[in-house]
Motif scaffolding. Structure first.
Motif, PDB file in Angstrom:
ATOM      1  N   PRO A 200      34.650  98.468  59.121  1.00  0.00           N
ATOM      2  CA  PRO A 200      35.204  97.871  60.170  1.00  0.00           C
ATOM      3  C   PRO A 200      34.674  98.874  61.418  1.00  0.00           C
ATOM      4  CG  PRO A 200      36.836  98.110  58.852  1.00  0.00           C
ATOM      5  CD  PRO A 200      35.847  98.292  58.037  1.00  0.00           C
ATOM      6  N   ASP A 201      34.544 100.029  61.243  1.00  0.00           N
ATOM      7  CA  ASP A 201      34.524 101.120  62.205  1.00  0.00           C
ATOM      8  C   ASP A 201      32.847 101.364  62.561  1.00  0.00           C
ATOM      9  OD1 ASP A 201      37.098 101.152  62.880  1.00  0.00           O
ATOM     10  OD2 ASP A 201      37.525 102.366  61.282  1.00  0.00           O
ATOM     11  N   ASP A 202      31.841 100.887  61.724  1.00  0.00           N
ATOM     12  CA  ASP A 202      30.564 101.020  61.881  1.00  0.00           C
ATOM     13  C   ASP A 202      29.779 100.203  62.249  1.00  0.00           C
ATOM     14  OD1 ASP A 202      28.057 101.933  61.494  1.00  0.00           O
ATOM     15  OD2 ASP A 202      28.234 103.093  59.575  1.00  0.00           O
ATOM     16  N   PRO A 203      29.143  99.887  63.468  1.00  0.00           N
ATOM     17  CA  PRO A 203      28.531  98.732  63.922  1.00  0.00           C
ATOM     18  C   PRO A 203      27.282  98.611  63.335  1.00  0.00           C
ATOM     19  CG  PRO A 203      28.321 100.446  65.725  1.00  0.00           C
ATOM     20  CD  PRO A 203      29.162 100.876  64.626  1.00  0.00           C
ATOM     21  N   ASP A 204      26.671  99.490  62.511  1.00  0.00           N
ATOM     22  CA  ASP A 204      25.252  99.360  61.633  1.00  0.00           C
ATOM     23  C   ASP A 204      25.576  98.803  60.132  1.00  0.00           C
ATOM     24  OD1 ASP A 204      23.883 100.177  63.914  1.00  0.00           O
ATOM     25  OD2 ASP A 204      24.338 102.208  63.486  1.00  0.00           O
ATOM     26  N   ARG A 205      26.870  98.714  59.970  1.00  0.00           N
ATOM     27  CA  ARG A 205      27.030  97.969  58.425  1.00  0.00           C
ATOM     28  C   ARG A 205      28.051  96.776  58.526  1.00  0.00           C
ATOM     29  NH1 ARG A 205      30.372 102.388  55.078  1.00  0.00           N
ATOM     30  NH2 ARG A 205      29.551 100.869  53.277  1.00  0.00           N
ATOM     31  N   TYR A 206      27.499  95.660  58.232  1.00  0.00           N
ATOM     32  CA  TYR A 206      28.134  94.284  58.243  1.00  0.00           C
ATOM     33  C   TYR A 206      27.320  93.272  57.496  1.00  0.00           C
ATOM     34  CZ  TYR A 206      24.209  93.604  61.506  1.00  0.00           C
ATOM     35  OH  TYR A 206      22.875  93.902  62.236  1.00  0.00           O
ATOM     36  N   PRO A 207      27.849  92.271  57.026  1.00  0.00           N
ATOM     37  CA  PRO A 207      26.995  91.277  56.138  1.00  0.00           C
ATOM     38  C   PRO A 207      25.688  91.169  56.592  1.00  0.00           C
ATOM     39  CG  PRO A 207      29.193  90.591  56.259  1.00  0.00           C
ATOM     40  CD  PRO A 207      29.339  91.967  57.229  1.00  0.00           C
ATOM     41  N   GLY A 208      24.561  91.153  56.051  1.00  0.00           N
ATOM     42  CA  GLY A 208      23.317  90.706  56.599  1.00  0.00           C
ATOM     43  C   GLY A 208      22.699  91.870  57.260  1.00  0.00           C
ATOM     44  N   ALA A 209      23.411  93.071  57.521  1.00  0.00           N
ATOM     45  CA  ALA A 209      22.474  94.122  58.004  1.00  0.00           C
ATOM     46  C   ALA A 209      21.313  94.611  57.181  1.00  0.00           C
ATOM     47  CB  ALA A 209      23.625  95.396  58.352  1.00  0.00           C
ATOM     48  N   PRO A 210      20.432  95.294  57.803  1.00  0.00           N
ATOM     49  CA  PRO A 210      19.338  95.696  57.072  1.00  0.00           C
ATOM     50  C   PRO A 210      19.772  97.049  56.206  1.00  0.00           C
ATOM     51  CG  PRO A 210      18.995  96.243  59.478  1.00  0.00           C
ATOM     52  CD  PRO A 210      20.180  95.192  59.208  1.00  0.00           C
ATOM     53  N   GLU A 211      19.355  97.174  55.038  1.00  0.00           N
ATOM     54  CA  GLU A 211      19.612  98.237  54.371  1.00  0.00           C
ATOM     55  C   GLU A 211      18.887  99.563  54.797  1.00  0.00           C
ATOM     56  OE1 GLU A 211      21.732  99.675  52.197  1.00  0.00           O
ATOM     57  OE2 GLU A 211      22.802  97.893  51.817  1.00  0.00           O
ATOM     58  N   ARG A 212      19.540 100.623  54.965  1.00  0.00           N
ATOM     59  CA  ARG A 212      19.081 101.908  55.392  1.00  0.00           C
ATOM     60  C   ARG A 212      18.915 103.002  54.453  1.00  0.00           C
ATOM     61  NH1 ARG A 212      22.753 103.310  60.059  1.00  0.00           N
ATOM     62  NH2 ARG A 212      24.185 102.451  58.634  1.00  0.00           N
ATOM     63  N   CYS A 213      18.115 103.970  54.529  1.00  0.00           N
ATOM     64  CA  CYS A 213      18.213 104.946  53.282  1.00  0.00           C
ATOM     65  C   CYS A 213      19.156 106.019  53.612  1.00  0.00           C
ATOM     66  CB  CYS A 213      16.805 105.754  53.204  1.00  0.00           C
ATOM     67  SG  CYS A 213      16.809 106.911  51.854  1.00  0.00           S
ATOM     68  N   ASN A 214      20.626 105.776  53.391  1.00  0.00           N
ATOM     69  CA  ASN A 214      21.653 106.575  53.598  1.00  0.00           C
ATOM     70  C   ASN A 214      22.567 106.549  52.501  1.00  0.00           C
ATOM     71  OD1 ASN A 214      22.741 104.011  53.905  1.00  0.00           O
ATOM     72  ND2 ASN A 214      23.168 104.050  56.009  1.00  0.00           N
TER      73      ASN A 214
END
Length: 326
Positions: A200-214
């Motif tokens: 909830p504190d990361d705008p780049d992580r949510y249902p349907g977000a693209p997976e990144r190499c992290n």
């Protein structure tokens, strides 16, 4: 059993909620869903005992076999019309913030300017102060005499709310009006995801977000791709700089060794002078392990690779013993 499917015998009565003082007028109960998130629906009831200057709404928790006899929380706003409806009582509920807990709505009609208060659901203990107070845009219009928690009217995944003002004169005298308020999820990172947001504190992580190499579950599906798992624990990911995530000795930060492999994952094998013999710069002959890998095209890691490699290594050693001395 009658046609409504309700038992007529007294034994079918699961519980009674009984007032505790004379003339308390406890009643006007309504189901409000699961306010505290324990898996059982709860009940809100209006109460005004003579010992209190104003009425209150009491929340009784659901439990196995019925309803708790004592209230878990008492809500009031100090107004004599708190919870009073035009017909019955102005009580309702809906999950207005998308957090998975039912919120309780209580109307406080005029006075001159009516209000509706939202008491937020959540784990016990529940707050006694309202999370939100809605105020009539008009005067003497009966705003708050009727409140109704709705389903998701707008399709955003959050419940909505209707508040009535039956004596509003906008269209005609006492024609009335109903105000629709859209619920909004508690979304501190502003990514539009509510209770299903795994970060909830990361705008780049949510249902349907693209997976990144992290190395993080960006799309909140509970599954971390294998290329992001760092299987060999060397701190490098296969989707980034690790060309062999099953060998902790190989990665962008690893030193190049004379082993017939690309240890530092730069696309070159045994580069530089790592294989220099006696400082002459001439490459040394590969060791039997590297020769075995080159022979079988396999690695010594993993069960299947190890068996093939051991077989090739045995053949390499036998072959070397049979070679004439130089």
């Amino acid at each position: 059993m009658n046609g409504a499917g309700i038992g007529e015998a007294p034994s079918a009565l699961l519980a009674q909620i009984v007032g505790t003082s004379p003339s308390e007028l406890l009643g006007g109960g309504t189901g409000v869903g699961d306010v505290d998130g324990d898996g059982y629906d709860d009940l809100a009831a209006w109460s005004w005992p003579p010992s209190e200057p104003t009425p209150a709404v009491l929340l009784f928790r659901g439990r196995p076999g019925g309803i708790a006899a004592s209230p878990a929380v008492r809500w009031t706003d100090g107004a004599p019309t708190f919870g009073t409806g035009i017909t019955g009582y102005a009580l309702s509920a809906a999950d207005l913030d998308g957090d998975g807990y039912s919120d309780v709505i209580v109307g406080t009609p005029p006075g001159s300017v009516g209000q509706a208060r939202v008491f937020r659901g959540g784990p016990l203990p529940l707050a006694t102060a309202p999370a939100r107070t809605l105020v009539s845009p008009g005067v003497d219009d009966g705003y708050g005499y009727a409140v109704r928690g709705l389903g998701d009217v707008s399709g955003d995944g959050v419940g909505d709310l209707l508040v009535g003002a039956p004596w509003d004169d906008t269209a005609a005298e006492n024609a009335g009006v109903a105000y629709l308020y859209l619920g909004a999820c508690d979304d501190p990172d502003g990514d539009g995801a509510c209770s299903d947001d795994c970060a909830p504190d990361d705008p780049d992580r949510y249902p349907g977000a693209p997976e990144r190499c992290n190395g993080l579950d960006d799309d909140c599906d509970g599954v971390l791709p294998e290329a992001e798992q760092d299987l060999d624990g060397d701190g490098e990911l296969a989707c980034a700089t690790d060309c062999d995530d099953e060998d902790a000795g190989r990665g962008a930060s690893a030193p190049e060794r004379c082993d017939g492999l690309d240890d530092d994952c730069d696309g070159e094998v045994d580069e530089g002078d790592v294989c220099a013999a006696g400082g002459s710069g001439a490459p040394a002959a590969p060791g039997p392990e590297a020769e075995a890998e080159a022979t079988c095209g396999c690695r010594s890691t993993g069960p299947a690779g190890a068996l093939a490699w051991l077989g090739a290594l045995g053949g390499t050693l036998r072959s070397r013993r049979a070679r004439p001395a130089a």
